[in-house]
Design an enzyme around this catalytic site. Sequence first.
Site, mmCIF file in Angstrom:
data_model
loop_
_atom_site.group_PDB
_atom_site.id
_atom_site.type_symbol
_atom_site.label_atom_id
_atom_site.label_comp_id
_atom_site.label_asym_id
_atom_site.label_seq_id
_atom_site.Cartn_x
_atom_site.Cartn_y
_atom_site.Cartn_z
ATOM 1 N N LYS A 41 -9.737 3.819 -8.955
ATOM 2 C CA LYS A 41 -8.420 2.413 -7.489
ATOM 3 C C LYS A 41 -9.118 1.078 -8.731
ATOM 4 O O LYS A 41 -9.747 0.779 -9.355
ATOM 5 C CB LYS A 41 -8.070 2.029 -6.502
ATOM 6 C CG LYS A 41 -6.891 1.956 -6.376
ATOM 7 C CD LYS A 41 -7.102 2.799 -4.344
ATOM 8 C CE LYS A 41 -5.664 2.167 -4.157
ATOM 9 N NZ LYS A 41 -5.969 2.478 -2.679
ATOM 10 N N ARG A 90 3.584 0.195 9.706
ATOM 11 C CA ARG A 90 4.394 -1.189 10.309
ATOM 12 C C ARG A 90 6.070 -0.307 10.310
ATOM 13 O O ARG A 90 6.747 -0.928 10.653
ATOM 14 C CB ARG A 90 4.090 -2.071 9.092
ATOM 15 C CG ARG A 90 2.801 -2.477 8.709
ATOM 16 C CD ARG A 90 2.739 -2.910 6.958
ATOM 17 N NE ARG A 90 2.397 -1.839 6.335
ATOM 18 C CZ ARG A 90 1.729 -1.537 5.941
ATOM 19 N NH1 ARG A 90 1.156 -2.800 4.766
ATOM 20 N NH2 ARG A 90 1.532 -0.786 4.861
HETATM 21 P P1 ADP Z 1 -4.754 1.098 2.475
HETATM 22 O O1 ADP Z 1 -5.192 1.773 1.003
HETATM 23 O O2 ADP Z 1 -5.063 2.447 3.060
HETATM 24 O O3 ADP Z 1 -2.979 1.383 2.300
HETATM 25 P P2 ADP Z 1 -4.245 -1.147 3.468
HETATM 26 O O4 ADP Z 1 -5.731 -1.926 3.556
HETATM 27 O O5 ADP Z 1 -3.158 -1.206 2.821
HETATM 28 O O6 ADP Z 1 -5.435 0.029 3.085
HETATM 29 O O7 ADP Z 1 -4.745 -0.990 5.076
HETATM 30 C C1 ADP Z 1 -5.123 -0.341 6.261
HETATM 31 C C2 ADP Z 1 -4.821 -0.531 7.756
HETATM 32 O O8 ADP Z 1 -4.050 -1.096 7.734
HETATM 33 C C3 ADP Z 1 -3.756 0.679 7.071
HETATM 34 O O9 ADP Z 1 -3.909 1.342 9.128
HETATM 35 C C4 ADP Z 1 -2.376 0.020 8.144
HETATM 36 O O10 ADP Z 1 -1.732 0.553 8.074
HETATM 37 C C5 ADP Z 1 -2.321 -1.101 7.974
HETATM 38 N N1 ADP Z 1 -2.269 -2.417 7.026
HETATM 39 C C6 ADP Z 1 -1.189 -2.540 6.078
HETATM 40 N N2 ADP Z 1 -1.000 -3.719 6.657
HETATM 41 C C7 ADP Z 1 -0.333 -4.156 7.688
HETATM 42 C C8 ADP Z 1 0.228 -5.059 8.538
HETATM 43 N N3 ADP Z 1 1.295 -6.131 8.352
HETATM 44 N N4 ADP Z 1 0.247 -4.623 9.807
HETATM 45 C C9 ADP Z 1 0.158 -4.383 10.863
HETATM 46 N N5 ADP Z 1 -0.894 -2.995 9.678
HETATM 47 C C10 ADP Z 1 -1.122 -3.149 8.453
#
Ligand code: ADP
Length: 152
Positions: A41, A90
């Site tokens: 990635k 979300r």
């Molecule tokens: P991944 O690469 O696993 O998608 P992220 O860093 O994007 O990792 O997200 C990690 C976690 O945070 C996941 O459970 C995701 O659903 C949650 N998450 C991401 N954005 C939000 C948000 N805006 N509100 C709440 N939870 C979120």
Amino acid sequence: MKRALFPGSFDPLTLGHCDIIKRGVTLFDEIIIAIGVNSDKKYMFSLDERKKFIEEAFAHEPKVKVVTYKGLTVDFCNEIGVDFILRGLRNPADFEFEKAIAHTNRSLSEIETVFLLTAASTSYIASSIVRDVIRNNGDYTKLVPDSVRVTN
Ligand code: ADP
């Protein structure tokens, strides 16, 4: 002691992640924020930067730890003796995606995944959108905690 792993890329940490972490702290004795390292990635922020953003944002919260890991999340949970995975939901797309992962993890281990619905005020925020705003010189500061600042 009830400990939960909150895994993700955190590229970068957003106010949505912060909401889940703050609420997770009220449910668990310890939240271990685990930054997954995937060599395939391409990230906008280096691992060190992503880790520093989280450590600074939660410097005042002794129940929050930040670690990095490689490989399967359930293997890492077993390695450090954590019984729960915490994830945020979300929207329906998140639910479908997370459901498949949680079922798979459950078939590979005893680890339970606990989901929290995101706060309405931050449910539209995604790290990918924050990266787009940054790339296009927009004001990303409303979407992330103060510890996340672009320096160059
Ligand atoms: P991944 O690469 O696993 O998608 P992220 O860093 O994007 O990792 O997200 C990690 C976690 O945070 C996941 O459970 C995701 O659903 C949650 N998450 C991401 N954005 C939000 C948000 N805006 N509100 C709440 N939870 C979120």
